[in-house]
Enzyme design. Structure first.
Site, PDB file in Angstrom:
ATOM      1  N   SER A  38     -65.061  81.081  19.755  1.00 38.05           N
ATOM      2  CA  SER A  38     -65.029  82.057  18.668  1.00 38.05           C
ATOM      3  C   SER A  38     -63.613  82.483  18.267  1.00 38.05           C
ATOM      4  O   SER A  38     -63.416  82.998  17.180  1.00 38.05           O
ATOM      5  CB  SER A  38     -65.834  83.301  19.063  1.00 38.05           C
ATOM      6  OG  SER A  38     -65.351  83.828  20.289  1.00 38.05           O
ATOM      7  N   ASP A 316     -63.156  93.565  17.173  1.00 40.51           N
ATOM      8  CA  ASP A 316     -64.445  93.976  17.756  1.00 40.51           C
ATOM      9  C   ASP A 316     -64.292  94.032  19.277  1.00 40.51           C
ATOM     10  O   ASP A 316     -63.169  94.100  19.779  1.00 40.51           O
ATOM     11  CB  ASP A 316     -65.594  93.064  17.293  1.00 40.51           C
ATOM     12  CG  ASP A 316     -65.481  91.639  17.822  1.00 40.51           C
ATOM     13  OD1 ASP A 316     -64.607  91.377  18.682  1.00 40.51           O
ATOM     14  OD2 ASP A 316     -66.274  90.780  17.386  1.00 40.51           O
ATOM     15  N   HIS A 319     -62.633  90.266  20.093  1.00 45.13           N
ATOM     16  CA  HIS A 319     -61.862  89.378  19.223  1.00 45.13           C
ATOM     17  C   HIS A 319     -60.723  90.118  18.528  1.00 45.13           C
ATOM     18  O   HIS A 319     -60.885  91.270  18.122  1.00 45.13           O
ATOM     19  CB  HIS A 319     -62.793  88.737  18.191  1.00 45.13           C
ATOM     20  CG  HIS A 319     -63.909  87.958  18.809  1.00 45.13           C
ATOM     21  ND1 HIS A 319     -65.198  88.442  18.891  1.00 45.13           N
ATOM     22  CD2 HIS A 319     -63.914  86.755  19.411  1.00 45.13           C
ATOM     23  CE1 HIS A 319     -65.958  87.549  19.504  1.00 45.13           C
ATOM     24  NE2 HIS A 319     -65.204  86.520  19.841  1.00 45.13           N
TER      25      HIS A 319
END
Ligand SMILES: *[C@@H]1O[C@H](CO)[C@@H](O)[C@H](O)[C@H]1NC(C)=O
Ligand SMILES: *[C@@H]1O[C@H](CO)[C@@H](O)[C@H](O)[C@H]1NC(C)=O
Ligand SMILES: *[C@@H]1O[C@H](CO)[C@@H](O)[C@H](O)[C@H]1NC(C)=O
Length: 351
Positions: A38, A316, A319
């Site tokens: 991610s 978040d 991340h």
């Protein structure tokens, strides 16, 4: 009429080659290929059955307020590196239709959130590194040859391109730590790191065998410093050092592993993007980088993003913000801290 048609076909083909070449002439390298999780996913997970999917607000609020599937408010580290190389941001492999894939010669992004180096690392559907390389194999054997009629040209193109890998955190978060909790067994972090590095090495070798030569490999950052894992007391916040210590053997041994590969794989060249070092640098003097908050998620419980996103290290729970990605990418590109032994400008110039 027939001649006219043939002429048009030739004209269009020439134009296509000309356009492809003219793009390359303005860029520092022909292409950037991206593999990972991610941290660099550009939307592959949008097409998969998983909860690790972020194609909704507030993701992408600073990407023209467009939720592309990037796990950030804006561009990822890989996107910024691409732009600095003079290339377009590599599109997500699964976001491009099968009939259009062959047209992309400036690089593709195979990264997939919640996946890892190991096949067994996952949380729902995602593209493991093996799967990503399987797709890249298809790119090299089915798609790219349509643009490079001669094999030597394709080999040259691949040898000058950059291969960026940013993966491994999930092998700890969704695999090693989980096993530790579920089976209540204290695994040996040194052995696990050795195993991961051996696996990573064999997968890098596959990319090498397909033609890749210039590699940027992300080390695993301080997982224990992410908002979901930090140690919060009423009076202070600090990294979960227990976690960081368990991940550290991977980052410590990575340079030796890559040196070994560089010796084994003739013509290969590696550089490491050292996320731990950059985090420490920022943590020591956040204000120097414009940050006022390095501990909390910018996006709150109510999914409302903070206003001052340039002042947050994290977007978040796990991340980074575009601001953080910019700092790391700028430094890796032409600075001296983030990437070693070479920054990307030096990697571009190396043989
Ligand atoms: C961004 O998009 C979201 C969801 O579509 C919308 O609610 C919001 O108002 C938009 N924000 C801006 C600044 O345009
Ligand atoms: C992982 O899966 C791939 C197929 O997707 C397979 O080729 C490979 O051998 C597997 N690796 C391991 C370590 O099981
Ligand atoms: C959390 O903080 C406390 C108090 O500072 C400390 O004693 C403890 O070792 C920390 N735990 C971890 C996992 O870092």
């Amino acid at each position: 009429m027939f001649i006219f048609k043939v002429f048009w076909v030739i004209y269009l083909l020439t134009l296509q080659v000309f356009l492809a070449n003219s793009y390359r002439a303005k860029s520092l390298v022909p292409a950037l290929y991206v593999f990972g999780d991610s941290s660099v996913d550009a939307g592959n997970n949008n097409n998969l059955n998983t909860i690790a999917k972020v194609n909704t607000f507030p993701y992408g609020i600073d990407f023209n307020n467009c939720s592309t599937g990037r796990f950030s408010n804006g561009k990822t580290f890989a996107d910024i590196i691409a732009l600095k190389l003079g290339l377009p941001m590599p599109p997500a492999y699964l976001g491009v239709s099968t009939t259009e894939r062959y047209q992309i010669v400036s690089g593709i992004n195979y990264a997939s959130g919640s996946c890892g180096i190991l096949n067994t690392t996952r949380n729902g559907e995602c593209l493991s590194l093996d799967k990503q390389i399987e797709y890249f194999t298809s790119t090299v054997t089915n798609d790219l040859p349509r643009n490079f009629r001669r094999k030597a040209k394709l080999s040259h193109y691949l040898s000058k391109s950059i291969f960026l890998l940013s993966i491994g955190s999930n092998d700890y978060i969704l695999n090693y730590f989980k096993q530790e909790m579920e089976t209540n067994q204290k695994g040996n972090p040194e052995e696990f790191a050795d195993y991961l590095l051996e696996q990573l090495g064999s997968k890098i070798t596959k990319i090498y065998d397909l033609g890749g030569r210039k590699f940027v490999i992300g080390s695993i950052g301080p997982i224990g410093c992410a908002p979901s894992f930090i140690n919060r007391t009423s009076s202070s916040k600090d990294c979960n050092e227990d976690m960081n210590q368990k991940v550290k053997p991977f980052s410590n041994k990575l340079p030796w592993k890559l040196q070994e590969l560089q010796t084994q794989l003739s013509g290969s060249i590696f550089t490491i993007s050292d996320n731990l070092k950059m985090f420490k640098k920022i943590k020591n003097s956040p204000e120097q980088f414009g940050f006022t908050n390095i501990w909390d998620s910018c996006v709150g419980q109510d999914a409302k993003p903070c206003e001052n996103r340039k002042q947050y290290l994290f977007y978040d729970f796990g991340h980074s913000t575009e601001a953080t990605n910019e700092i790391c990418a700028n430094n890796c590109f032409s600075g001296r801290d983030a990437c070693f032994p070479l920054n990307i400008e030096q990697l571009v110039r190396a043989h």
